[in-house]
Scaffold this motif. Structure first.
Motif, PDB file in Angstrom:
ATOM      1  N   TRP A  22       0.830  -1.190   0.000  1.00 31.98           N
ATOM      2  CA  TRP A  22       0.000   0.000   0.000  1.00 31.98           C
ATOM      3  C   TRP A  22       0.873   1.252   0.000  1.00 31.98           C
ATOM      4  O   TRP A  22       1.971   1.261   0.567  1.00 31.98           O
ATOM      5  N   LEU A  51     -15.450   6.128  -2.569  1.00 29.36           N
ATOM      6  CA  LEU A  51     -14.325   5.255  -2.879  1.00 29.36           C
ATOM      7  C   LEU A  51     -14.719   4.122  -3.820  1.00 29.36           C
ATOM      8  O   LEU A  51     -13.939   3.740  -4.699  1.00 29.36           O
ATOM      9  N   ALA A  55     -13.144   3.455  -7.386  1.00 32.36           N
ATOM     10  CA  ALA A  55     -12.551   2.155  -7.722  1.00 32.36           C
ATOM     11  C   ALA A  55     -13.082   1.627  -9.045  1.00 32.36           C
ATOM     12  O   ALA A  55     -12.382   0.880  -9.745  1.00 32.36           O
ATOM     13  N   THR A 101     -14.543  -2.954  -1.418  1.00 36.33           N
ATOM     14  CA  THR A 101     -13.678  -1.982  -2.086  1.00 36.33           C
ATOM     15  C   THR A 101     -12.204  -2.336  -1.881  1.00 36.33           C
ATOM     16  O   THR A 101     -11.382  -2.198  -2.798  1.00 36.33           O
ATOM     17  N   ARG A 102     -11.870  -2.801  -0.696  1.00 37.65           N
ATOM     18  CA  ARG A 102     -10.470  -3.169  -0.424  1.00 37.65           C
ATOM     19  C   ARG A 102     -10.036  -4.336  -1.293  1.00 37.65           C
ATOM     20  O   ARG A 102      -8.931  -4.331  -1.852  1.00 37.65           O
ATOM     21  N   ILE A 105      -9.475  -3.208  -4.933  1.00 36.97           N
ATOM     22  CA  ILE A 105      -8.202  -2.506  -5.118  1.00 36.97           C
ATOM     23  C   ILE A 105      -7.038  -3.488  -5.103  1.00 36.97           C
ATOM     24  O   ILE A 105      -6.102  -3.402  -5.922  1.00 36.97           O
ATOM     25  N   GLN A 106      -7.064  -4.446  -4.195  1.00 38.47           N
ATOM     26  CA  GLN A 106      -5.975  -5.413  -4.117  1.00 38.47           C
ATOM     27  C   GLN A 106      -5.894  -6.271  -5.372  1.00 38.47           C
ATOM     28  O   GLN A 106      -4.802  -6.577  -5.856  1.00 38.47           O
ATOM     29  N   GLN A 167     -10.196   3.228   4.984  1.00 43.58           N
ATOM     30  CA  GLN A 167     -10.698   3.996   3.850  1.00 43.58           C
ATOM     31  C   GLN A 167      -9.696   5.068   3.411  1.00 43.58           C
ATOM     32  O   GLN A 167      -9.600   5.371   2.215  1.00 43.58           O
ATOM     33  N   HIS A 170      -7.295   3.278   1.275  1.00 41.53           N
ATOM     34  CA  HIS A 170      -7.874   3.054  -0.052  1.00 41.53           C
ATOM     35  C   HIS A 170      -7.791   4.326  -0.899  1.00 41.53           C
ATOM     36  O   HIS A 170      -7.477   4.265  -2.100  1.00 41.53           O
ATOM     37  N   LYS A 171      -8.090   5.458  -0.289  1.00 41.35           N
ATOM     38  CA  LYS A 171      -8.064   6.720  -1.026  1.00 41.35           C
ATOM     39  C   LYS A 171      -6.661   7.027  -1.545  1.00 41.35           C
ATOM     40  O   LYS A 171      -6.493   7.448  -2.701  1.00 41.35           O
ATOM     41  N   GLU A 173      -4.316   4.911  -2.261  1.00 40.72           N
ATOM     42  CA  GLU A 173      -3.972   3.972  -3.325  1.00 40.72           C
ATOM     43  C   GLU A 173      -4.690   4.321  -4.626  1.00 40.72           C
ATOM     44  O   GLU A 173      -4.098   4.251  -5.718  1.00 40.72           O
TER      45      GLU A 173
END
Length: 280
Positions: A22, A51, A55, A101-102, A105-106, A167, A170-171, A173
């Motif tokens: 990350w 988010l 994404a 969402t995580r 992204i991953q 979060q 996430h933002k 990334e």
């Protein structure tokens, strides 16, 4: 079902090969991105909504509830009103919304979670289970009510702070991805293409004509209904109605007498004459 399980196993095996980290570590998010961290703490639902939309690269036509990870995914008419459905997901299923969402992204950026992040997230989940057990026991044991209240308070504080930090992570990334499109790695085998969500179970497209087995014919298409045998009978077998009906045969005696029939095109040859002088 076996194909679906094999796909999930292949996806988990591909996730084990992630090597990227990350952009901001989970414990440092509140220091490096304090503005968004406060926003995620006080307006967590709004942060989750924004988010998820980011994404998806802003394309809500790709939205599926919980990214196809829940039984209700694909059955809520998301294609007709994706914004409203995303609002309901972020409001009613906040924890699942953040986790979805995580994972998106991953999978897209091939980011792995560090041991420290796993420990923090695991502690948050463990406190939620502990508060549930203590609240149940306090119903039967009155002395545990104060303890259950304290654990409730601790679990709420940890939940709100960790979710806000997640979060914010996430933002950071997603902002780095949007600023550097060339840094997005190609998808690994068994993973979906970037930004494309999975199809939920039971929502398969209709079969195209010309593929698969032919549909069975309607009853009576070959004379006699043949359940379980959709193909016509072999050649040489008469169809239903192929035999003459009963009583249609000529009556007895209507045939010509034996020897009266001569093949067409052949005449009756006379007997050969006897030679003279050889009579007995």
């Amino acid at each position: 079902m076996n194909q679906e399980q094999d796909a999930r196993i292949a996806k988990w095996n591909s996730r084990m090969a992630y090597q990227r980290h990350w952009q901001v570590e989970l414990p440092k998010t509140c220091v490096k991105r304090p503005g968004f961290c406060c926003f995620a703490a006080w307006c967590s639902v709004c942060a989750s909504y924004s988010l998820r939309k980011q994404a998806l690269h802003g394309d809500m036509s790709r939205y599926i509830c919980c990214n196809g990870n829940c039984p209700c995914s694909g059955r809520m008419n998301e294609s007709k009103c994706p914004e409203f459905c995303l609002c309901l997901e972020a409001w009613c299923c906040f924890a699942q919304s953040v986790a979805t969402t995580r994972w998106m992204i991953q999978d897209e950026l091939q980011v792995k979670t560090t041991k420290c992040d796993e420990c923090i997230i695991g502690t948050m989940i463990a406190l939620q289970y502990l508060r549930c057990v203590c609240n149940i026991l306090s119903i039967f044991v009155g002395e545990l009510r104060d303890t259950a209240a304290i654990i409730d308070l601790i679990a709420d504080v940890v939940w709100c702070s960790v979710c806000a930090c997640m979060q914010t992570q996430h933002k950071a990334e997603l902002d780095h991805r949007d600023a550097n499109p060339s840094s997005v790695p190609p998808p690994l085998p068994g993973m979906m293409a970037p930004g494309v969500q999975m199809i939920p179970m039971g929502a398969h497209p209709p079969a195209q004509p010309g593929y698969g087995y032919p549909p069975p014919p309607p009853p009576g298409a070959y004379g006699v209904p043949q359940p379980g045998y959709p193909y016509p009978p072999p050649a040489g077998y008469p169809q239903q109605g192929g035999y003459p009906p009963q009583g249609a045969y000529p009556p007895q005696g209507a045939y010509p007498p034996q020897g009266a029939y001569q093949p067409q095109g052949y005449g009756a040859y006379p007997a050969p004459p006897q030679p003279s002088g050889m009579q007995r």
